[in-house]
Design an enzyme around this catalytic site. Sequence first.
Site, mmCIF file in Angstrom:
data_model
loop_
_atom_site.group_PDB
_atom_site.id
_atom_site.type_symbol
_atom_site.label_atom_id
_atom_site.label_comp_id
_atom_site.label_asym_id
_atom_site.label_seq_id
_atom_site.Cartn_x
_atom_site.Cartn_y
_atom_site.Cartn_z
ATOM 1 N N GLU A 29 0.841 -1.202 0.000
ATOM 2 C CA GLU A 29 0.000 0.000 0.000
ATOM 3 C C GLU A 29 0.877 1.252 0.000
ATOM 4 O O GLU A 29 0.553 2.250 -0.650
ATOM 5 C CB GLU A 29 -0.910 0.019 1.228
ATOM 6 C CG GLU A 29 -1.966 -1.062 1.221
ATOM 7 C CD GLU A 29 -2.808 -1.028 2.475
ATOM 8 O OE1 GLU A 29 -3.993 -0.677 2.362
ATOM 9 O OE2 GLU A 29 -2.267 -1.344 3.565
ATOM 10 N N TYR A 61 -14.401 27.456 -0.759
ATOM 11 C CA TYR A 61 -14.450 26.001 -0.875
ATOM 12 C C TYR A 61 -13.436 25.445 -1.862
ATOM 13 O O TYR A 61 -12.969 24.323 -1.700
ATOM 14 C CB TYR A 61 -15.857 25.490 -1.180
ATOM 15 C CG TYR A 61 -16.541 26.091 -2.380
ATOM 16 C CD1 TYR A 61 -16.220 25.704 -3.671
ATOM 17 C CD2 TYR A 61 -17.537 27.040 -2.207
ATOM 18 C CE1 TYR A 61 -16.859 26.249 -4.762
ATOM 19 C CE2 TYR A 61 -18.193 27.586 -3.294
ATOM 20 C CZ TYR A 61 -17.852 27.189 -4.575
ATOM 21 O OH TYR A 61 -18.489 27.736 -5.655
ATOM 22 N N GLU A 81 -8.001 6.470 9.920
ATOM 23 C CA GLU A 81 -8.446 7.251 11.070
ATOM 24 C C GLU A 81 -7.526 8.454 11.282
ATOM 25 O O GLU A 81 -7.978 9.566 11.570
ATOM 26 C CB GLU A 81 -8.474 6.391 12.332
ATOM 27 C CG GLU A 81 -9.550 5.327 12.346
ATOM 28 C CD GLU A 81 -9.155 4.003 11.686
ATOM 29 O OE1 GLU A 81 -8.233 3.993 10.826
ATOM 30 O OE2 GLU A 81 -9.788 2.982 12.019
ATOM 31 N N LYS A 106 -11.823 4.207 1.535
ATOM 32 C CA LYS A 106 -10.670 3.487 0.998
ATOM 33 C C LYS A 106 -11.207 2.388 0.071
ATOM 34 O O LYS A 106 -11.332 1.228 0.460
ATOM 35 C CB LYS A 106 -9.845 2.903 2.146
ATOM 36 C CG LYS A 106 -8.508 2.343 1.741
ATOM 37 C CD LYS A 106 -7.694 1.938 2.956
ATOM 38 C CE LYS A 106 -6.356 1.372 2.556
ATOM 39 N NZ LYS A 106 -5.550 0.979 3.729
#
Length: 127
Positions: A29, A61, A81, A106
């Site tokens: 990963e 934004y 997290e 994910k």
Amino acid sequence: MSSTQSRPTDSIVLTGLRVRANHGVFDFERADGQDFVVDVTAWLDLSVAAKGDDLGATVHYGELAEEVVAAVERDPVDLIETVAERVAATVLAHEPVDAVEVTVHKPQAPITVPFADVAVRIVRSRA
């Protein structure tokens, strides 16, 4: 925002920000990277900006989206997290924002069973 205050009803919502990054527990990963999708809802009072048609009284934004993407791209970490916390801190750095909800998806998570999505969602406030 104090515990007696409720969340403002106004919000800026960014949905589906796609970011290529190298987060994850596994070596592949980190080496290969993968796509992450981020949703952000920033709660703030938009009435002053709306009444005065004043960009300076709100959060831009477009710039916020760029900051969120940069926060996700930098410094690989193991957990989404941690990525979500980093994004929340980035959004809360804008003074008008009282609270934020961040969801980090994910979609290419290394899971051995078929799945539609994996995500973490956090809510943080300027407490």
